[in-house]
Write an enzyme that holds these catalytic residues in place. Structure first.
Site, PDB file in Angstrom:
ATOM      1  N   HIS A  85      13.753  16.022 -20.586  1.00 55.97           N
ATOM      2  CA  HIS A  85      14.120  16.043 -22.342  1.00 55.97           C
ATOM      3  C   HIS A  85      12.206  16.457 -22.625  1.00 55.97           C
ATOM      4  O   HIS A  85      11.129  15.411 -21.988  1.00 55.97           O
ATOM      5  CB  HIS A  85      13.975  14.779 -22.520  1.00 55.97           C
ATOM      6  CG  HIS A  85      15.149  14.439 -22.057  1.00 55.97           C
ATOM      7  ND1 HIS A  85      16.049  12.958 -21.848  1.00 55.97           N
ATOM      8  CD2 HIS A  85      15.841  14.786 -21.292  1.00 55.97           C
ATOM      9  CE1 HIS A  85      16.904  13.011 -21.285  1.00 55.97           C
ATOM     10  NE2 HIS A  85      17.544  14.152 -21.092  1.00 55.97           N
TER      11      HIS A  85
ATOM     12  N   ASP B 252      25.263  16.430 -12.386  1.00 55.00           N
ATOM     13  CA  ASP B 252      24.961  16.652 -13.657  1.00 55.00           C
ATOM     14  C   ASP B 252      23.184  16.700 -12.937  1.00 55.00           C
ATOM     15  O   ASP B 252      23.219  15.300 -12.668  1.00 55.00           O
ATOM     16  CB  ASP B 252      24.496  15.628 -14.769  1.00 55.00           C
ATOM     17  CG  ASP B 252      23.293  15.961 -15.491  1.00 55.00           C
ATOM     18  OD1 ASP B 252      22.325  17.046 -15.115  1.00 55.00           O
ATOM     19  OD2 ASP B 252      23.291  15.388 -16.883  1.00 55.00           O
TER      20      ASP B 252
ATOM     21  N   ASP C 224      18.444  21.625 -15.365  1.00 53.25           N
ATOM     22  CA  ASP C 224      18.860  20.451 -16.099  1.00 53.25           C
ATOM     23  C   ASP C 224      20.492  21.131 -16.255  1.00 53.25           C
ATOM     24  O   ASP C 224      20.749  21.792 -16.969  1.00 53.25           O
ATOM     25  CB  ASP C 224      18.686  19.908 -16.975  1.00 53.25           C
ATOM     26  CG  ASP C 224      19.164  18.729 -17.717  1.00 53.25           C
ATOM     27  OD1 ASP C 224      20.141  17.617 -16.643  1.00 53.25           O
ATOM     28  OD2 ASP C 224      19.582  18.174 -18.794  1.00 53.25           O
TER      29      ASP C 224
ATOM     30  N   HIS D 110      25.225   7.616 -17.690  1.00 49.02           N
ATOM     31  CA  HIS D 110      23.978   7.641 -17.155  1.00 49.02           C
ATOM     32  C   HIS D 110      23.739   7.310 -16.362  1.00 49.02           C
ATOM     33  O   HIS D 110      23.609   6.378 -15.321  1.00 49.02           O
ATOM     34  CB  HIS D 110      22.817   6.698 -17.569  1.00 49.02           C
ATOM     35  CG  HIS D 110      21.987   7.432 -18.670  1.00 49.02           C
ATOM     36  ND1 HIS D 110      21.174   7.157 -19.317  1.00 49.02           N
ATOM     37  CD2 HIS D 110      21.972   8.917 -19.469  1.00 49.02           C
ATOM     38  CE1 HIS D 110      20.847   8.273 -20.839  1.00 49.02           C
ATOM     39  NE2 HIS D 110      21.073   8.506 -20.153  1.00 49.02           N
TER      40      HIS D 110
ATOM     41  N   GLU E 222      24.806  21.141 -23.994  1.00 45.14           N
ATOM     42  CA  GLU E 222      25.489  20.516 -23.247  1.00 45.14           C
ATOM     43  C   GLU E 222      26.638  20.030 -23.670  1.00 45.14           C
ATOM     44  O   GLU E 222      26.357  18.696 -23.439  1.00 45.14           O
ATOM     45  CB  GLU E 222      24.621  19.938 -21.955  1.00 45.14           C
ATOM     46  CG  GLU E 222      23.777  18.619 -22.816  1.00 45.14           C
ATOM     47  CD  GLU E 222      22.875  17.787 -21.761  1.00 45.14           C
ATOM     48  OE1 GLU E 222      23.196  17.301 -21.562  1.00 45.14           O
ATOM     49  OE2 GLU E 222      21.817  18.171 -21.474  1.00 45.14           O
TER      50      GLU E 222
ATOM     51  N   GLU F 207      26.670  21.661 -18.674  1.00 45.05           N
ATOM     52  CA  GLU F 207      25.665  21.608 -19.239  1.00 45.05           C
ATOM     53  C   GLU F 207      24.555  23.213 -18.782  1.00 45.05           C
ATOM     54  O   GLU F 207      24.335  22.960 -17.735  1.00 45.05           O
ATOM     55  CB  GLU F 207      24.752  20.259 -18.873  1.00 45.05           C
ATOM     56  CG  GLU F 207      23.407  20.663 -19.216  1.00 45.05           C
ATOM     57  CD  GLU F 207      22.188  19.539 -19.085  1.00 45.05           C
ATOM     58  OE1 GLU F 207      22.779  19.082 -18.081  1.00 45.05           O
ATOM     59  OE2 GLU F 207      21.661  19.046 -19.748  1.00 45.05           O
TER      60      GLU F 207
ATOM     61  N   HIS G 224      26.585  12.183 -27.593  1.00 42.71           N
ATOM     62  CA  HIS G 224      25.461  12.400 -26.947  1.00 42.71           C
ATOM     63  C   HIS G 224      24.705  13.753 -28.318  1.00 42.71           C
ATOM     64  O   HIS G 224      26.267  14.051 -28.820  1.00 42.71           O
ATOM     65  CB  HIS G 224      25.267  12.152 -26.152  1.00 42.71           C
ATOM     66  CG  HIS G 224      25.546  13.582 -24.995  1.00 42.71           C
ATOM     67  ND1 HIS G 224      25.356  14.571 -25.292  1.00 42.71           N
ATOM     68  CD2 HIS G 224      26.714  13.136 -23.800  1.00 42.71           C
ATOM     69  CE1 HIS G 224      26.660  15.507 -24.314  1.00 42.71           C
ATOM     70  NE2 HIS G 224      27.303  14.310 -23.367  1.00 42.71           N
TER      71      HIS G 224
ATOM     72  N   ARG H 286      31.781  17.010 -18.774  1.00 48.24           N
ATOM     73  CA  ARG H 286      30.223  17.921 -19.782  1.00 48.24           C
ATOM     74  C   ARG H 286      30.008  19.372 -18.528  1.00 48.24           C
ATOM     75  O   ARG H 286      30.120  19.138 -17.849  1.00 48.24           O
ATOM     76  CB  ARG H 286      29.034  16.772 -19.570  1.00 48.24           C
ATOM     77  CG  ARG H 286      27.701  17.661 -20.315  1.00 48.24           C
ATOM     78  CD  ARG H 286      26.826  16.312 -20.104  1.00 48.24           C
ATOM     79  NE  ARG H 286      26.277  15.843 -19.308  1.00 48.24           N
ATOM     80  CZ  ARG H 286      27.025  15.128 -18.658  1.00 48.24           C
ATOM     81  NH1 ARG H 286      27.285  13.530 -18.820  1.00 48.24           N
ATOM     82  NH2 ARG H 286      26.062  14.181 -17.497  1.00 48.24           N
TER      83      ARG H 286
ATOM     84  N   TYR I 116      34.773  12.157 -23.554  1.00 50.89           N
ATOM     85  CA  TYR I 116      33.875  11.333 -22.303  1.00 50.89           C
ATOM     86  C   TYR I 116      35.481  10.092 -22.654  1.00 50.89           C
ATOM     87  O   TYR I 116      35.526   9.486 -23.565  1.00 50.89           O
ATOM     88  CB  TYR I 116      33.047  10.090 -22.095  1.00 50.89           C
ATOM     89  CG  TYR I 116      31.802  11.041 -22.454  1.00 50.89           C
ATOM     90  CD1 TYR I 116      31.896  11.577 -21.371  1.00 50.89           C
ATOM     91  CD2 TYR I 116      30.921  12.459 -23.192  1.00 50.89           C
ATOM     92  CE1 TYR I 116      30.424  12.811 -20.429  1.00 50.89           C
ATOM     93  CE2 TYR I 116      30.243  13.187 -23.371  1.00 50.89           C
ATOM     94  CZ  TYR I 116      29.827  13.150 -21.808  1.00 50.89           C
ATOM     95  OH  TYR I 116      28.879  14.306 -21.578  1.00 50.89           O
TER      96      TYR I 116
ATOM     97  N   ASP J  58       1.237  -1.224   0.012  1.00 52.79           N
ATOM     98  CA  ASP J  58      -0.213  -0.034  -0.203  1.00 52.79           C
ATOM     99  C   ASP J  58       1.131   0.882  -0.121  1.00 52.79           C
ATOM    100  O   ASP J  58       0.672   2.236   0.430  1.00 52.79           O
ATOM    101  CB  ASP J  58      -1.117   0.082   0.771  1.00 52.79           C
ATOM    102  CG  ASP J  58      -0.315  -0.122   2.645  1.00 52.79           C
ATOM    103  OD1 ASP J  58       0.822  -0.356   2.739  1.00 52.79           O
ATOM    104  OD2 ASP J  58      -0.697  -0.100   3.405  1.00 52.79           O
TER     105      ASP J  58
ATOM    106  N   HIS K 129      18.551  18.972 -25.999  1.00 50.86           N
ATOM    107  CA  HIS K 129      16.826  19.180 -26.144  1.00 50.86           C
ATOM    108  C   HIS K 129      15.761  19.976 -25.655  1.00 50.86           C
ATOM    109  O   HIS K 129      16.886  20.801 -24.460  1.00 50.86           O
ATOM    110  CB  HIS K 129      17.114  17.237 -25.361  1.00 50.86           C
ATOM    111  CG  HIS K 129      17.605  18.002 -23.519  1.00 50.86           C
ATOM    112  ND1 HIS K 129      16.957  17.958 -23.227  1.00 50.86           N
ATOM    113  CD2 HIS K 129      18.240  17.252 -22.989  1.00 50.86           C
ATOM    114  CE1 HIS K 129      17.418  18.507 -21.365  1.00 50.86           C
ATOM    115  NE2 HIS K 129      18.466  17.811 -21.501  1.00 50.86           N
TER     116      HIS K 129
HETATM  117  N1  GLY Z   1      19.942  14.934 -17.024  1.00 48.37           N
HETATM  118  C1  GLY Z   1      20.038  14.360 -18.290  1.00 48.37           C
HETATM  119  C2  GLY Z   1      20.323  15.351 -19.611  1.00 48.37           C
HETATM  120  O1  GLY Z   1      21.107  15.867 -18.795  1.00 48.37           O
HETATM  121  O2  GLY Z   1      19.862  15.286 -20.279  1.00 48.37           O
HETATM  122 MN    MN Z   2      19.779  17.792 -20.872  1.00 49.35          MN
HETATM  123 MN    MN Z   3      21.611  17.070 -17.356  1.00 47.70          MN
END
Ligand code: GLY
Ligand code: MN
Ligand code: MN
Length: 463
Positions: free
Chosen positions: A363, A258, A269, A241, A411, A434, A352, A432, A415, A34, A356
């Site tokens: 996202h 991050d 973000d 991730h 961002e 961002e 990457h 990174r 790596y 529950d 975004h």
């Molecule tokens: N923290 C997720 C991204 O940077 O897209």
């Molecule tokens: Mn991001």
């Molecule tokens: Mn991020």
């Protein structure tokens, strides 16, 4: 008029004549027995109502008449689970035309939907919606002999709502700025905590920095982190991730954080990478400066009229220049700069995208592809025609044109995993940087620069 009323009016104006929209909030999610996961409303529903309780649904017609279904007042339930607004108070508090108990949804919805043309609802968002609609349409069809007309088409409300949410209004920009301010304070707190602990020779692990972030988020009123925080020490930064785990943070490590809070339904973000002890080593600085230069190049081309892919292409060019200058990619093996970019030789080190959309969801919704003409929503294009991840130059479908009010992240990163082809001094460095960028009428405004990015600014902050 509240921002939520304005948005309902706007959505109503986009519906066809005689159409109606159905927007449910998110279901509660069971964790076990529950106990539920912390409740998070559906973003579309909250965008239109500002209402945070579960078990609620909005009906809206093309005349901007709105009906909210919500949990009824119930003293017994409120003693256990907390206050409910109740349908009696909803019109006054939320400005909806009418409100009813959610328990009466199946009784009232078929009558409301009867004699309407199309029903718009967000496709693929709430799994129970299709069952509800089936039941309601079945009820309506039973009454056809009495002269009632059934709606004839189901349409995807995301086509309209995604475009609305893509352009942030003043209320949203203000909230996103506050979320970024809180997240900036949290990053500063974590950086300073880290260098202080290292100098005091206190053993710390990644989760200690996560604890600092969460404390700072919550202390300033944020409800949740906007996504699972990444706190990665040393080589862990090369795992995209990674989450905050239990690896020790050592003097000489870089730490990649991050993390961003959610505030009143809006995400921030932010990523910063910093030396645990407060001083970059020379190889760390080489890579850091390269990523920072790539971010600056991306920011410089981020403005109204540019393509969504422009910041990515600008970043990639600078990152490749840097990788070649540092001997990580060499010309004899990979050709000149244009060859390296064209043949994507950088992907072992940068795999990457640079951006975004950001908004209620980290996202966020919104098409990344420009519609051929303003009357064709991009989402109606065949997916086989689209590849928004390819550079604009090589894609048949053009990348989205940036417009004032859009918010996107910028961002870039590098790596560098151990490899005999790469100078050993760079092995296991993951960086990174961002920031969150609002497109303004004249250019771009970074919402997340409450936390610095320059090498000397970071070193000073941590000293
Ligand atoms: N923290 C997720 C991204 O940077 O897209
Ligand atoms: Mn991001
Ligand atoms: Mn991020």
């Amino acid at each position: 008029m509240t921002p939520f009323q304005k948005r309902r009016q706007h959505l109503a104006s986009l519906l066809g004549k005689g159409d109606v929209a159905v927007v449910p909030t998110a279901p509660e999610q069971s964790r076990n027995r529950d106990s539920n996961y912390p409740y998070r409303f559906d973003s579309y529903f909250h965008y239109l109502t500002g209402f945070e309780e579960p078990n609620a649904l909005l009906l809206l017609n093309d005349q901007a008449e709105s009906i909210l279904f919500c949990q009824p007042k119930d003293l017994e339930k409120e003693i256990w689970d907390g206050y409910r607004l109740g349908p009696e108070h909803a019109p006054q508090t939320l400005g909806v035309t009418q409100a009813f108990s959610i328990d009466d949804l199946d009784k009232i919805a078929p009558a409301f939907l009867s004699n309407h043309e199309s029903i718009w609802f967000p496709f693929g968002v709430n799994p129970s919606m299709k069952d509800h609609l089936e039941r309601w349409l079945e009820e309506i069809s039973k009454k056809v002999r009495t002269g009632v007309r059934a709606p004839h088409t189901l349409k995807n409300a995301c086509l309209l709502l995604d475009e609305m949410r893509l352009i942030k209004d003043a209320h949203e920009v203000q909230t996103m700025q506050k979320a970024c301010d809180i997240s900036s304070l949290a990053h500063i707190k974590a950086m300073q905590f880290c260098s202080h602990a290292i100098k005091q020779k206190v053993d710390i692990k990644e989760y200690h920095l996560e604890a600092e972030l969460l404390h700072e988020f919550r202390r300033h009123g944020s409800e949740f982190p906007a996504y699972t925080s990444i706190v990665a020490a040393g080589a862990n930064a090369c795992v995209l991730h990674y989450r905050a785990d239990k690896a020790p943070i050592l003097s000489g490590d870089l730490v990649l954080i991050d993390a961003g809070c959610e505030l009143n339904g809006y995400a921030s973000d932010i990523t910063r990478t910093f030396p645990a002890n407060g001083r970059f080593t020379s190889p760390q600085k080489d890579i850091y400066e390269c990523v920072l230069k790539a971010q600056e190049a991306a920011i410089a081309v981020t403005k109204p009229g540019a393509k969504f892919s422009d910041p990515h292409e600008a970043s990639v060019r600078v990152l490749c220049e840097g990788l070649m200058a540092l001997g990580i990619l060499n010309q004899s093996a990979h050709g000149n700069l244009d060859d390296v970019i064209e043949h994507r030789k950088y992907t072992p080190f940068y795999m990457h995208r640079t951006s975004h959309w950001l908004g209620m969801d980290v996202h966020d919704c919104g098409s990344y592809v420009q519609a051929p003409n303003p009357d064709t929503p991009a989402c109606t294009l065949a997916w086989s025609e689209l590849d928004p991840l390819k550079p604009a130059s090589s894609s048949t479908q053009p990348s989205r044109t940036l417009q004032a009010g859009m918010v996107l992240t910028i961002e870039p990163g590098l790596y560098i995993r151990p490899s005999p082809d790469v100078p050993e001094k760079y092995w296991n460095i993951g960086i990174r940087i961002e920031d969150d960028a609002l497109i303004t009428p004249n250019g771009v405004q970074l919402l997340s620069r409450g936390v610095p990015v320059g090498v000397s600014d970071i070193e000073q902050l941590m000293s």
